[in-house]
Motif scaffolding. Structure first.
Motif, PDB file in Angstrom:
ATOM      1  N   THR A  45       6.205 -16.299  11.295  1.00 20.16           N
ATOM      2  CA  THR A  45       7.281 -15.329  11.116  1.00 20.16           C
ATOM      3  C   THR A  45       7.505 -15.133   9.623  1.00 20.16           C
ATOM      4  O   THR A  45       7.737 -16.087   8.886  1.00 20.16           O
ATOM      5  N   VAL A  46       7.377 -13.887   9.178  1.00 19.12           N
ATOM      6  CA  VAL A  46       7.532 -13.562   7.764  1.00 19.12           C
ATOM      7  C   VAL A  46       8.756 -12.665   7.615  1.00 19.12           C
ATOM      8  O   VAL A  46       8.926 -11.711   8.381  1.00 19.12           O
ATOM      9  N   GLU A  47       9.603 -12.996   6.652  1.00 17.68           N
ATOM     10  CA  GLU A  47      10.781 -12.166   6.421  1.00 17.68           C
ATOM     11  C   GLU A  47      10.658 -11.430   5.100  1.00 17.68           C
ATOM     12  O   GLU A  47      10.401 -12.034   4.068  1.00 17.68           O
ATOM     13  N   ARG A  48      10.823 -10.103   5.163  1.00 20.96           N
ATOM     14  CA  ARG A  48      10.870  -9.309   3.940  1.00 20.96           C
ATOM     15  C   ARG A  48      12.334  -9.191   3.551  1.00 20.96           C
ATOM     16  O   ARG A  48      13.176  -8.780   4.337  1.00 20.96           O
ATOM     17  N   LYS A  49      12.625  -9.604   2.311  1.00 21.41           N
ATOM     18  CA  LYS A  49      14.008  -9.537   1.858  1.00 21.41           C
ATOM     19  C   LYS A  49      14.411  -8.065   1.668  1.00 21.41           C
ATOM     20  O   LYS A  49      13.566  -7.195   1.530  1.00 21.41           O
ATOM     21  N   ALA A  50      15.725  -7.852   1.644  1.00 23.58           N
ATOM     22  CA  ALA A  50      16.205  -6.498   1.384  1.00 23.58           C
ATOM     23  C   ALA A  50      15.947  -6.180  -0.092  1.00 23.58           C
ATOM     24  O   ALA A  50      16.361  -6.929  -0.970  1.00 23.58           O
ATOM     25  N   THR A  51      15.211  -5.109  -0.388  1.00 23.42           N
ATOM     26  CA  THR A  51      14.933  -4.748  -1.783  1.00 23.42           C
ATOM     27  C   THR A  51      15.680  -3.486  -2.174  1.00 23.42           C
ATOM     28  O   THR A  51      15.759  -3.134  -3.328  1.00 23.42           O
ATOM     29  N   TYR A  52      16.184  -2.756  -1.188  1.00 22.54           N
ATOM     30  CA  TYR A  52      16.969  -1.528  -1.371  1.00 22.54           C
ATOM     31  C   TYR A  52      16.152  -0.382  -1.963  1.00 22.54           C
ATOM     32  O   TYR A  52      16.710   0.587  -2.444  1.00 22.54           O
ATOM     33  N   VAL A  53      14.824  -0.552  -1.961  1.00 23.10           N
ATOM     34  CA  VAL A  53      13.951   0.535  -2.419  1.00 23.10           C
ATOM     35  C   VAL A  53      12.857   0.705  -1.369  1.00 23.10           C
ATOM     36  O   VAL A  53      12.228  -0.267  -0.964  1.00 23.10           O
ATOM     37  N   ASP A  54      12.672   1.931  -0.909  1.00 20.15           N
ATOM     38  CA  ASP A  54      11.641   2.206   0.085  1.00 20.15           C
ATOM     39  C   ASP A  54      10.277   2.259  -0.613  1.00 20.15           C
ATOM     40  O   ASP A  54       9.981   3.199  -1.356  1.00 20.15           O
ATOM     41  N   ALA A  55       9.470   1.236  -0.365  1.00 18.27           N
ATOM     42  CA  ALA A  55       8.190   1.119  -1.067  1.00 18.27           C
ATOM     43  C   ALA A  55       7.239   2.259  -0.714  1.00 18.27           C
ATOM     44  O   ALA A  55       6.348   2.606  -1.489  1.00 18.27           O
ATOM     45  N   GLN A  56       7.430   2.866   0.465  1.00 22.69           N
ATOM     46  CA  GLN A  56       6.553   3.968   0.864  1.00 22.69           C
ATOM     47  C   GLN A  56       6.851   5.230   0.046  1.00 22.69           C
ATOM     48  O   GLN A  56       5.954   6.001  -0.277  1.00 22.69           O
ATOM     49  N   LYS A  57       8.144   5.417  -0.273  1.00 20.62           N
ATOM     50  CA  LYS A  57       8.533   6.639  -0.979  1.00 20.62           C
ATOM     51  C   LYS A  57       8.439   6.504  -2.495  1.00 20.62           C
ATOM     52  O   LYS A  57       8.156   7.465  -3.207  1.00 20.62           O
ATOM     53  N   CYS A  58       8.709   5.302  -3.031  1.00 20.16           N
ATOM     54  CA  CYS A  58       8.810   5.095  -4.480  1.00 20.16           C
ATOM     55  C   CYS A  58       7.498   5.471  -5.177  1.00 20.16           C
ATOM     56  O   CYS A  58       6.412   5.128  -4.704  1.00 20.16           O
ATOM     57  N   ILE A  59       7.624   6.190  -6.288  1.00 24.24           N
ATOM     58  CA  ILE A  59       6.428   6.594  -7.034  1.00 24.24           C
ATOM     59  C   ILE A  59       6.272   5.760  -8.296  1.00 24.24           C
ATOM     60  O   ILE A  59       5.362   5.980  -9.096  1.00 24.24           O
ATOM     61  N   GLY A  60       7.179   4.793  -8.509  1.00 26.52           N
ATOM     62  CA  GLY A  60       7.052   3.887  -9.649  1.00 26.52           C
ATOM     63  C   GLY A  60       7.324   4.522 -10.997  1.00 26.52           C
ATOM     64  O   GLY A  60       6.810   4.057 -12.018  1.00 26.52           O
ATOM     65  N   CYS A  61       8.159   5.595 -11.028  1.00 30.29           N
ATOM     66  CA  CYS A  61       8.377   6.303 -12.286  1.00 30.29           C
ATOM     67  C   CYS A  61       9.316   5.554 -13.223  1.00 30.29           C
ATOM     68  O   CYS A  61       9.377   5.823 -14.405  1.00 30.29           O
TER      69      CYS A  61
END
Lengths: 281, 652
Positions: B230-246
């Motif tokens: 069981t792996v838990e991803r912490k809340a990062t509050y940034v959608d990694a799919q949408k973010c363009i890293g600008c």
């Protein structure tokens, strides 16, 4: 009693139970007997008083297989037996309606039964409905066990050997016990033959010790084994000695807490370890 | 009809010097069960095994008792001998007449008698042993790598190149680990980032690697070949799919006071930030303890400026379960907090920094942009004292072990310092210089001889802050036998390598061993350096003990090769010595499931009843359920009641 009858009628009418296990007057003996009450049957001869010593829980596994839902009248000690049955998956809670009755003690031959002196719960720990007084839990005294513990090992052995020698291996203690339900009892196993079937002292001792150890941490002290023993062997004494050991080590009295798994089959990090602490006798 | 062959080993003189082996043979060969009995100098040797094989062929023996050392040593040896002759390998039993007899018994007469009893018991027992068949279980050919430092990246890349899927779980927002924080590396002084980032990118782009950052392992179930993690991803509050890293969010965020972990706390960053410029993935994370939107429901600037609408303030931790066949643990280390060294002013004096902080101070991506300035006043330090073994080799205060990497990185630090401040003077206070790696000694000599580092042998007693902003380091030079003190602008403490804070918790989840310091223990210190006590769990990098980059990379590759050789098989063979339920005797009380440590017992239908069932792949054969079952409905294959009973009743 009035309230109990009223509630049972109501349960029947609402279709919540198909049968109720309780006690019925037995005119033949002047005592009471375990009885199954069904819908539309009279509840007039249903009783609950000091004569109702039988533990009804032993009948439950058979009854729940036959009826969809069974109501059961429970004293405190019977309720503790029921906890063990639920934890060990003998009965599912969904199959029963528990009718707890505040018990003021039961009698054997007109005197209060010995087991009532150290009673852990006068009211069933599992109860959908409660009737009568609910007394507070008491700390056990284990007075009878302490008396035996004062004896020297030689005296103690003589005490028990005199009783065990009388055992005729009728297995009434096993049959009456709700917690003795193995498909093939160790006493009946042939290969290997753990216990000699003949009623001699060594084999009898083996049987009673194994019986007591199998009940360690599970026996709710309903006292039925001792009551039914035709040779009056003080079987509760063995059970109580182990109950006392479990109580001292884990602070637990079997059956008093619903859904509590017996301490001897779970491992907790903070379990006491008297062997490692060097406190073992 | 059982026909038992009995073989008594001398073990050189280990057994034969106390036990009269000939008498053991003569006494036992008259037992009715025994068809052949012999003694030999070393039963485990090839001729010894041949004795057994010949007796199977010629004397038609069908059960074997070997009286020798512990079955832990050589039972597999003799099982193989039986199997080679077509006999079921579980029809052999061993009597331990070495550890349990000759080594612990003084009187030869008593030892011989005891040996006879021990072997006789096994003869009685082996007659009741049943042939058992190995159990084949299917295997999930994907691996989990825990920890995205250099060891974990290397392991993941090697497994992925071997054409197996890898899930790389990293708890921080980027892979790269400690190595990403380093400036230049010993002994070649090549830039750490320059050699690491290509590997980070390769891992990110590899079709067989799935990187899960901001994630932690929460639960491990199952067994080799079939782990359920069981792996838990912490809340990062940034959608990694949408973010363009600008990184516009990072620039506009008004909260710039978050201690920057990447810079070892020497600087601060915004509440929403990409951990470092070369991070993989280059996705920012919001620190919920500092973000004003999350703490006070104000601000929200990042969400307004984000061109990709990637900021999600209602993010929550998410758990899922992954199925893998092998696990590589590469959780790395942390630098010891030098605060316990109050005499050095660790955590108290601003210019007394740790080795890792010094790396950041000379790094071009560090808080000073690569110009070495001391933290208190930005002055270029003209005298720097490097203190070695802070927390290492110091049992009274911290750790007995040597942290292994500090001698080398301190030599490197003196060089980097000289390159940044050519007119500065570096002093090194050391106990011993340990430089056993390839070209390591030469590297240290170069620091001393060419780069002018002055090495003083001795332990620093105290560091005092002077009125003029200098730090007086009280130490000694034991080679000339003299107490010395140096007034320095800056002091660098080579703080010890320690296991991660939650190392023990993870070890308990994985069922692997750890030492008193909290480093994970390999299965054998020499012969099984990356295996653990749990089959299918392997170790890589500094989580197993202090290690430099080359050693971490080696171990990452070694662990990967172990994983790949495991995956080369299609099924796993597991021991048939597991618990078996007789459903006709089982009452279904499931007390066995309460005591089962491996969650290997489930309920199943049996006619009208529900009974217990053992999941063969999960059962480890510990026998706890067998002992608990009052109805004796459970048997441990290879340890049946019959076998044990015969052994007991044959005791005289």
């Amino acid at each position: 009693m009035k309230e109990l009858r009223k509630k049972i009628k109501e349960l029947f009418e609402n279709g919540e139970v198909d049968a109720v296990l309780g006690y019925r007057e037995d005119p033949a003996t002047g005592g009471v007997k375990a009885a199954v009450f069904k819908k539309d049957e009279t509840l007039d001869d249903m009783v609950f008083d000091g004569r109702c010593i039988q533990n009804l829980v032993n009948y439950l596994p058979t009854l729940v297989a036959r009826y969809r839902k069974v109501g059961v009248v429970l004293k405190g000690c019977d309720g503790r037996s029921l906890v063990t049955q639920l934890v060990e998956h003998r009965i599912s809670k969904s199959q029963i309606i528990a009718l707890g009755i505040g018990c003021e003690g039961v009698e054997i031959d007109g005197r209060e039964a010995e087991k009532c002196g150290d009673c852990a719960t006068h009211m069933s720990p599992v109860a959908d409905y409660e009737f009568g007084e609910k007394e507070e839990k008491k700390e056990p005294t284990f007075a009878r066990v302490e008396e035996i513990e004062k004896m020297s090992p030689v005296e103690r052995w003589k005490f028990f050997a005199d009783y065990f020698a009388k055992c005729e291996r009728c297995y009434a203690c096993r049959q009456i016990c709700p917690s003795c339900y193995c498909e093939i009892c160790i006493a009946d196993q042939q290969e290997p033959k753990w216990i000699e079937p003949s009623a001699k002292l060594s084999a009898n001792t083996m049987w009673h010790l194994i019986r007591a150890y199998h009940l360690a941490g599970r026996c709710a002290d309903c006292g039925e084994c001792e009551r039914v023993c035709p040779q009056d062997i003080p079987l509760r004494l063995l059970n109580n000695a182990l109950e006392k050991a479990v109580h001292e080590m884990f602070g637990v009295r079997p059956g008093t807490v619903p859904e509590e798994v017996p301490p001897l089959v779970v491992l907790n990090k903070d379990d006491p370890d008297r062997i490692l602490e060097g406190k073992n006798e | 009809m059982a026909n038992v062959g009995v073989f008594i080993c001398h073990c050189g003189v280990n057994i034969a010097s106390k036990v009269d082996v000939k008498r053991v043979v003569d006494t036992l060969k008259v037992m009715p069960e025994v068809g052949f009995a012999h003694e030999y100098k070393f039963m485990c040797s090839s001729p010894g095994q041949e004795l057994i094989r010949k007796a199977i062929r010629e004397n038609k023996i069908n059960r074997v008792v070997v009286a020798a050392c512990s079955p832990r040593m050589h039972l597999p040896t003799f099982q193989t001998a039986l199997a080679t002759e077509g006999l079921n390998p579980y029809l052999v039993s061993m009597a331990n007449i070495r550890e349990q007899c000759s080594w612990v018994t003084d009187d030869p007469e008593k030892a011989t008698q005891k040996a006879i009893d021990l072997v006789a018991r096994q003869i009685k027992r082996v007659v009741h042993q049943d042939p058992l068949d190995d159990i084949n279980v299917p295997m999930t050919k994907a691996a989990l790598v825990i920890g995205g430092g250099i060891a974990g990246i290397q392991a993941a890349l090697d497994i992925a190149d071997g054409n197996r899927k890898v899930i790389l779980v990293e708890k921080s927002p980027s892979i790269g680990g400690r190595m990403a924080q380093l400036d230049e590396t010993f002994p070649t002084l090549d830039c750490s980032q320059c050699i690491l980032t290509p590997k980070m990118v390769e891992a990110a782009q590899h079709p067989n690697v799935e990187i899960r950052v901001n994630s932690e392992v929460k639960k491990v179930d199952g067994y080799v070949g079939n782990f359920e993690v069981t792996v838990e991803r912490k809340a990062t509050y940034v959608d990694a799919q949408k973010c363009i890293g600008c990184s516009i969010c990072q620039e506009k965020c008004p909260v710039k006071i978050v201690p920057d972990a990447f810079n070892a706390g020497l600087s601060t960053r915004a509440a929403i930030a990409i951990p470092f410029p070369q991070a993989v993935p280059a996705i920012p994370v919001i620190d919920p303890d500092y973000c004003r939107k999350l703490t006070e429901d104000k601000c929200g600037v990042c969400a307004k400026v984000c061109p990709a609408e990637a900021v999600v303030f209602d993010d929550t931790p998410k758990q899922d379960t992954i199925n893998v066949g092998a696990i590589v643990v590469a959780t790395g280390y942390r630098e010891m907090d030098p605060g316990i060294y109050t005499e050095y002013g660790g955590n108290k004096f601003p210019d007394v920094v740790t080795g890792l902080q010094f790396e950041r101070l000379v790094s071009s991506t560090g808080p000073t942009g690569g110009d070495l300035k001391r933290p208190s006043d930005g002055k270029v330090p003209k005298t720097v004292v490097f203190v070695q073994c802070v927390g290492s080799r110091d049992e009274s205060k911290a750790h007995a072990y040597c942290s292994g990497i500090c001698c080398m990185y301190t030599a490197k630090h003196t060089m980097l310092y000289k390159h940044h401040v050519p007119d500065g003077q570096a002093y090194v206070s050391y106990i011993d210089v340990r430089a056993p790696g390839k070209t390591y000694e030469e590297f240290v000599r170069r620091a001393i001889e060419e780069e002018d580092a002055r090495y003083l042998r001795g332990r620093v007693a105290k560091i005092r802050r002077l009125q003029n902003g200098l730090y007086r380091v009280y130490t000694e030079d034991t080679l000339v036998g003299r107490a010395v003190h140096i007034d320095a602008d800056m002091v660098v403490l080579a703080s010890a390598v320690e296991p991660q804070r939650d190392a023990v918790r993870l070890a308990q989840m994985l069922g692997i061993a750890y030492d008193a310091d909290g480093f994970y223990t390999e299965a054998h210190p020499k012969l099984k350096p990356v295996e653990t006590a749990s089959a299918g769990v392997f170790l890589a990098g500094a989580c197993q003990g202090p290690k430099d980059i080359p050693a971490s990379v080696q171990q990452g590759s070694a662990a990967a090769s172990k994983v790949l050789s495991l995956f080369a098989k299609d099924t796993l063979i597991i021991s048939p010595q597991i618990a078996v339920v007789d459903p006709t005797a089982c009452t279904g009380c499931l007390t066995c499931s309460y005591v089962c440590h491996y969650t290997a017992i489930e309920e199943k239908e049996f006619g009208q009843r529900r009974v217990a069932e053992i999941i063969s792949g999960k059962c480890q054969g510990c026998g706890a359920c067998v002992a608990t079952c009052k109805g004796k409905a459970i048997t441990l294959a290879g340890f049946s009641d019959d076998e044990i009973y015969e052994e007991i009743v044959s005791c005289k």
